[in-house]
Design a protein around this motif. Structure first.
Motif, PDB file in Angstrom:
ATOM      1  N   SER A   1     -39.320 147.082 -96.456  1.00 47.05           N
ATOM      2  CA  SER A   1     -39.844 146.724 -97.772  1.00 47.05           C
ATOM      3  C   SER A   1     -40.256 145.256 -97.733  1.00 47.05           C
ATOM      4  CB  SER A   1     -38.777 146.953 -98.845  1.00 47.05           C
ATOM      5  OG  SER A   1     -39.265 146.565-100.110  1.00 47.05           O
ATOM      6  N   LEU A   2     -41.534 144.993 -97.965  1.00 48.45           N
ATOM      7  CA  LEU A   2     -42.055 143.637 -97.854  1.00 48.45           C
ATOM      8  C   LEU A   2     -41.590 142.778 -99.021  1.00 48.45           C
ATOM      9  CD1 LEU A   2     -45.722 144.458 -96.769  1.00 48.45           C
ATOM     10  CD2 LEU A   2     -43.775 143.894 -95.306  1.00 48.45           C
ATOM     11  N   GLN A   3     -41.142 141.592 -98.707  1.00 53.21           N
ATOM     12  CA  GLN A   3     -40.693 140.675 -99.748  1.00 53.21           C
ATOM     13  C   GLN A   3     -40.964 139.244 -99.326  1.00 53.21           C
ATOM     14  OE1 GLN A   3     -36.329 140.377-100.007  1.00 53.21           O
ATOM     15  NE2 GLN A   3     -36.205 141.649 -98.161  1.00 53.21           N
ATOM     16  N   ALA A   4     -41.285 138.396-100.295  1.00 48.91           N
ATOM     17  CA  ALA A   4     -41.467 136.978-100.012  1.00 48.91           C
ATOM     18  C   ALA A   4     -40.104 136.335 -99.800  1.00 48.91           C
ATOM     19  CB  ALA A   4     -42.198 136.305-101.170  1.00 48.91           C
ATOM     20  N   ARG A   5     -40.020 135.455 -98.819  1.00 49.17           N
ATOM     21  CA  ARG A   5     -38.772 134.755 -98.517  1.00 49.17           C
ATOM     22  C   ARG A   5     -38.940 133.273 -98.825  1.00 49.17           C
ATOM     23  NH1 ARG A   5     -39.849 138.587 -94.746  1.00 49.17           N
ATOM     24  NH2 ARG A   5     -38.180 140.041 -94.178  1.00 49.17           N
ATOM     25  N   ASN A   6     -38.000 132.723 -99.533  1.00 49.27           N
ATOM     26  CA  ASN A   6     -38.010 131.284 -99.748  1.00 49.27           C
ATOM     27  C   ASN A   6     -37.668 130.571 -98.444  1.00 49.27           C
ATOM     28  OD1 ASN A   6     -38.600 131.354-102.536  1.00 49.27           O
ATOM     29  ND2 ASN A   6     -36.459 131.799-103.010  1.00 49.27           N
ATOM     30  N   VAL A   7     -38.328 129.449 -98.215  1.00 50.71           N
ATOM     31  CA  VAL A   7     -38.061 128.652 -97.019  1.00 50.71           C
ATOM     32  C   VAL A   7     -37.994 127.180 -97.416  1.00 50.71           C
ATOM     33  CG1 VAL A   7     -39.030 130.209 -95.275  1.00 50.71           C
ATOM     34  CG2 VAL A   7     -40.548 128.651 -96.525  1.00 50.71           C
ATOM     35  N   ALA A   8     -37.310 126.400 -96.616  1.00 45.03           N
ATOM     36  CA  ALA A   8     -37.198 124.964 -96.865  1.00 45.03           C
ATOM     37  C   ALA A   8     -37.340 124.226 -95.539  1.00 45.03           C
ATOM     38  CB  ALA A   8     -35.859 124.631 -97.516  1.00 45.03           C
ATOM     39  N   PHE A   9     -38.396 123.408 -95.441  1.00 47.15           N
ATOM     40  CA  PHE A   9     -38.657 122.640 -94.227  1.00 47.15           C
ATOM     41  C   PHE A   9     -38.506 121.148 -94.520  1.00 47.15           C
ATOM     42  CE2 PHE A   9     -41.045 126.540 -93.431  1.00 47.15           C
ATOM     43  CZ  PHE A   9     -40.743 126.811 -92.105  1.00 47.15           C
ATOM     44  N   ASP A  10     -38.045 120.414 -93.526  1.00 45.37           N
ATOM     45  CA  ASP A  10     -37.960 118.958 -93.605  1.00 45.37           C
ATOM     46  C   ASP A  10     -38.891 118.384 -92.540  1.00 45.37           C
ATOM     47  OD1 ASP A  10     -37.368 116.286 -93.651  1.00 45.37           O
ATOM     48  OD2 ASP A  10     -35.248 116.501 -93.122  1.00 45.37           O
ATOM     49  N   TRP A  11     -39.974 117.704 -92.991  1.00 46.55           N
ATOM     50  CA  TRP A  11     -40.971 117.191 -92.056  1.00 46.55           C
ATOM     51  C   TRP A  11     -40.766 115.721 -91.721  1.00 46.55           C
ATOM     52  CZ3 TRP A  11     -42.848 121.125 -89.899  1.00 46.55           C
ATOM     53  CH2 TRP A  11     -43.085 122.299 -90.626  1.00 46.55           C
ATOM     54  N   SER A  12     -39.701 115.115 -92.208  1.00 42.39           N
ATOM     55  CA  SER A  12     -39.530 113.664 -92.068  1.00 42.39           C
ATOM     56  C   SER A  12     -39.358 113.218 -90.614  1.00 42.39           C
ATOM     57  CB  SER A  12     -38.341 113.191 -92.903  1.00 42.39           C
ATOM     58  OG  SER A  12     -37.137 113.821 -92.482  1.00 42.39           O
ATOM     59  N   GLU A  13     -38.857 114.108 -89.751  1.00 42.06           N
ATOM     60  CA  GLU A  13     -38.617 113.729 -88.353  1.00 42.06           C
ATOM     61  C   GLU A  13     -39.625 114.349 -87.391  1.00 42.06           C
ATOM     62  OE1 GLU A  13     -36.350 111.482 -87.576  1.00 42.06           O
ATOM     63  OE2 GLU A  13     -35.768 111.347 -89.690  1.00 42.06           O
ATOM     64  N   THR A  14     -40.629 115.051 -87.900  1.00 45.54           N
ATOM     65  CA  THR A  14     -41.590 115.735 -87.031  1.00 45.54           C
ATOM     66  C   THR A  14     -42.707 114.782 -86.633  1.00 45.54           C
ATOM     67  OG1 THR A  14     -41.132 117.852 -88.098  1.00 45.54           O
ATOM     68  CG2 THR A  14     -43.169 117.693 -86.823  1.00 45.54           C
TER      69      THR A  14
ATOM     70  N   SER B   1     -31.889 128.068 -94.587  1.00 45.05           N
ATOM     71  CA  SER B   1     -31.560 126.872 -95.362  1.00 45.05           C
ATOM     72  C   SER B   1     -31.938 127.019 -96.829  1.00 45.05           C
ATOM     73  CB  SER B   1     -32.274 125.655 -94.769  1.00 45.05           C
ATOM     74  OG  SER B   1     -33.682 125.772 -94.915  1.00 45.05           O
ATOM     75  N   ALA B   2     -32.828 127.987 -97.133  1.00 42.27           N
ATOM     76  CA  ALA B   2     -33.242 128.202 -98.523  1.00 42.27           C
ATOM     77  C   ALA B   2     -32.350 129.211 -99.235  1.00 42.27           C
ATOM     78  CB  ALA B   2     -34.694 128.664 -98.572  1.00 42.27           C
ATOM     79  N   LEU B   3     -31.403 129.819 -98.516  1.00 44.37           N
ATOM     80  CA  LEU B   3     -30.520 130.790 -99.145  1.00 44.37           C
ATOM     81  C   LEU B   3     -29.582 130.096-100.125  1.00 44.37           C
ATOM     82  CD1 LEU B   3     -29.538 132.978 -96.045  1.00 44.37           C
ATOM     83  CD2 LEU B   3     -31.121 133.607 -97.888  1.00 44.37           C
ATOM     84  N   PRO B   4     -29.250 130.762-101.246  1.00 39.74           N
ATOM     85  CA  PRO B   4     -28.337 130.143-102.229  1.00 39.74           C
ATOM     86  C   PRO B   4     -26.929 129.968-101.647  1.00 39.74           C
ATOM     87  CG  PRO B   4     -28.804 132.442-102.807  1.00 39.74           C
ATOM     88  CD  PRO B   4     -29.717 132.101-101.665  1.00 39.74           C
TER      89      PRO B   4
END
Length: 292
Positions: free
Chosen positions: A10-23, A289-292
């Protein structure tokens, strides 16, 4: 079904959280051209995926099949999340490194909204045909993204010391492309896109993709203070070098991927592995990392 096959997903959108400060800008330290080539995807994806969502939202009232409607809604949710995530990359990553994405993204916006967008001035019948043409094009593009998603999941970017956040971005996105790879083909089939139209759309999509990626790569290279500007021929040769080293998918791999789509017996099931995609999505650092 093998023991690792998750079955129907079952297709579902997933929340994600990225940190680009060190890339770093060269997120594969010794592969600056490959880094910029893959970063150029961010110049195209936000508007491209908004175009997918707008087209399928327009098509949704014309779809009577309940299962296909459910899949389309899941597809729209995932693509909307992709668009917003890559849009953040434009500013929190590229802009932060002195690469102003706005001139290129304004061109992407014009292409997707004006050139490839709906034409309300047309007759109702012509509008329907134009919609089906967009659906055919999305079917071709989604085959390319499924191919690229499978490549990302099996890439050697870790061997090139790829930045973990950037590698995760493309593998998370790629896994969802593999996960929903059947939807665009099913929608195109539902709207009567035949063999000739399907393949003609692929030829346009593939050539357009290569041209836009080459332009996007040069756009970033020209703003990179550590690199000298170079013409398209030199960039093409450097692409070929990166392909030989394995930091980019090779022309042979891409050509074979397109050839699979051109077969009368084509099925999206042959592109990628759902079990592998779902397994990666379960362990993706950004998704976790975006999971509650």
């Amino acid at each position: 079904m093998n023991e690792h096959d998750p079955g129907e997903v079952s297709l579902q959108a997933r929340n994600v959280a990225f940190d680009w400060s060190e890339t770093p800008l060269h997120w594969m330290p010794n592969e600056p051209i490959a880094s910029h080539s893959l970063s150029a995807l961010n110049l195209l994806l936000p508007e491209g995926e908004r175009w997918f969502c707008a087209t399928y939202t327009e098509a949704l009232p014309l779809i009577a099949d309940a299962k296909l409607r459910e899949d389309v809604l899941g597809f729209i949710g995932q693509e909307a999340m992709h668009a917003e995530t890559h849009n953040v990359v434009l500013y929190d990553y590229l802009d932060a490194h002195g690469v102003d994405p706005r001139p290129f993204t304004s061109h992407s916006e014009y292409l997707m909204r004006k050139v490839l967008g709906p034409r309300p001035a047309l007759s109702a019948r012509a509008q329907k045909q134009q919609l089906v043409g967009r659906i055919a094009m999305i079917g071709a593009i989604e085959h390319l993204t499924a191919f690229l998603g499978d490549y990302a999941l099996n890439s050697r970017w870790d061997d090139f010391d790829g930045d973990p956040a950037m590698v995760d971005l493309y593998r998370w996105h790629g896994a969802e492309e593999v996960e929903h790879r059947n939807v665009a083909h099913d929608v195109a089939t539902y709207f009567g896109v035949g063999y000739f139209r399907r393949n003609f759309s692929m030829l346009i999509a593939f050539v357009g993709f290569i041209v836009l990626m080459l332009r996007g790569t040069r756009f970033i290279v020209r703003q990179d203070p550590t690199l000298t500007d170079r013409g398209y021929l030199v960039l093409w040769l450097q692409w070929l070098g990166a392909m030989r080293r394995g930091s980019l998918p090779s022309l042979a791999q891409m050509t074979k991927g397109v050839a699979r789509y051109l077969k009368p017996s084509y099925t999206p099931e042959d592109e990628g592995d759902t079990a592998q995609a779902v397994a990666y999505l379960a362990k993706s650092p950004a998704a976790r990392s975006a999971l509650p």
